[in-house]
Design an enzyme around this catalytic site. Structure first.
Site, PDB file in Angstrom:
ATOM      1  N   ASP A 232      54.278  72.355  45.368  1.00 53.56           N
ATOM      2  CA  ASP A 232      55.606  70.848  45.613  1.00 53.56           C
ATOM      3  C   ASP A 232      56.782  71.384  45.060  1.00 53.56           C
ATOM      4  O   ASP A 232      56.488  71.922  44.431  1.00 53.56           O
ATOM      5  CB  ASP A 232      54.575  70.055  44.548  1.00 53.56           C
ATOM      6  N   ILE A 233      57.528  70.096  45.478  1.00 55.51           N
ATOM      7  CA  ILE A 233      58.663  71.106  44.922  1.00 55.51           C
ATOM      8  C   ILE A 233      59.478  70.117  43.634  1.00 55.51           C
ATOM      9  O   ILE A 233      60.421  70.386  43.026  1.00 55.51           O
ATOM     10  CB  ILE A 233      59.375  70.253  46.485  1.00 55.51           C
TER      11      ILE A 233
ATOM     12  N   ASN B 232      47.254  59.885  48.468  1.00 55.24           N
ATOM     13  CA  ASN B 232      47.603  59.096  48.120  1.00 55.24           C
ATOM     14  C   ASN B 232      47.741  58.469  49.613  1.00 55.24           C
ATOM     15  O   ASN B 232      48.463  59.251  50.680  1.00 55.24           O
ATOM     16  CB  ASN B 232      49.207  59.203  47.836  1.00 55.24           C
TER      17      ASN B 232
ATOM     18  N   GLU C 243      54.406  58.725  50.419  1.00 52.39           N
ATOM     19  CA  GLU C 243      55.537  58.877  50.196  1.00 52.39           C
ATOM     20  C   GLU C 243      56.412  59.420  51.690  1.00 52.39           C
ATOM     21  O   GLU C 243      57.445  59.408  52.324  1.00 52.39           O
ATOM     22  CB  GLU C 243      56.972  59.210  48.628  1.00 52.39           C
ATOM     23  N   VAL C 244      55.427  60.769  51.852  1.00 54.14           N
ATOM     24  CA  VAL C 244      56.014  61.602  52.923  1.00 54.14           C
ATOM     25  C   VAL C 244      55.353  61.375  53.394  1.00 54.14           C
ATOM     26  O   VAL C 244      53.515  60.881  53.755  1.00 54.14           O
ATOM     27  CB  VAL C 244      56.123  63.133  52.856  1.00 54.14           C
TER      28      VAL C 244
ATOM     29  N   HIS D 277      48.623  65.213  53.302  1.00 55.96           N
ATOM     30  CA  HIS D 277      48.975  65.948  53.051  1.00 55.96           C
ATOM     31  C   HIS D 277      48.198  65.679  51.183  1.00 55.96           C
ATOM     32  O   HIS D 277      48.275  64.286  51.081  1.00 55.96           O
ATOM     33  CB  HIS D 277      50.439  66.805  51.990  1.00 55.96           C
TER      34      HIS D 277
ATOM     35  N   HIS E 266      47.022  66.789  47.797  1.00 58.91           N
ATOM     36  CA  HIS E 266      47.739  67.553  46.319  1.00 58.91           C
ATOM     37  C   HIS E 266      46.186  67.985  45.858  1.00 58.91           C
ATOM     38  O   HIS E 266      45.326  67.740  45.361  1.00 58.91           O
ATOM     39  CB  HIS E 266      47.942  66.308  45.549  1.00 58.91           C
TER      40      HIS E 266
END
Ligand code: AMP
Length: 125
Positions: free
Chosen positions: A39-40, A97, A105-106, A110, A112
């Site tokens: 993760d960025i 999420n 948000e994306v 995904h 996590h």
């Protein structure tokens, strides 16, 4: 800004671009079904995202429309990443999420994967 997880898949989303190699990522695993990368903006010593290669907006979309092979391949990839990173014995946390209340948000599924420290309560009380 959380997204509406019921919208159609947007092939211009950032993780679709990352899958196509149009933007950089620090990949820790890739196979036929999934790609995993750091993760960025990590919130734990280990914070990796695992995404399916297929065009799925969310966990809801994937669990409803993913093929059996894609779902098996993705779940196995998540486990492989956790084992490869040495997280099994100390333990880790998975989070997907989904939609506005989930804070997604994306708009590409995904999961996590958090680890590397005791992670405390699942949610703040
Ligand atoms: P979510 O709120 O579950 O949709 O989480 C999206 C996650 O994607 C956040 O933790 C971001 O830090 C992460 N993220 C966004 N862009 C990138 C990127 N280019 N590379 C790696 N992680 C990213």
């Amino acid at each position: 800004m959380p997204i509406d997880a019921t919208l159609p898949y947007d092939p211009a989303n950032i993780f679709a671009r990352l899958l196509r190699g149009e933007i950089p990522s620090t990949r820790v695993h890739e196979d036929e079904w999934a790609v995993a990368f750091h993760d960025i903006a990590p919130v734990a010593p280990t914070h990796v995202l695992v995404i399916p290669r297929g065009p799925y907006v969310s966990w809801d979309d994937f669990s409803d429309h993913g093929s059996d092979a894609e779902i098996v391949g993705f779940v196995r990839a998540v486990g492989t990443v956790a084992r490869t990173l040495g997280l099994v014995e100390p333990g880790y946390r998975l989070l997907a999420n989904t939609g506005p209340h989930g804070g997604q948000e994306v708009p590409h599924l995904h999961v996590h994967l958090f680890g590397g420290t005791p992670l405390g309560l699942m949610l703040a009380r």
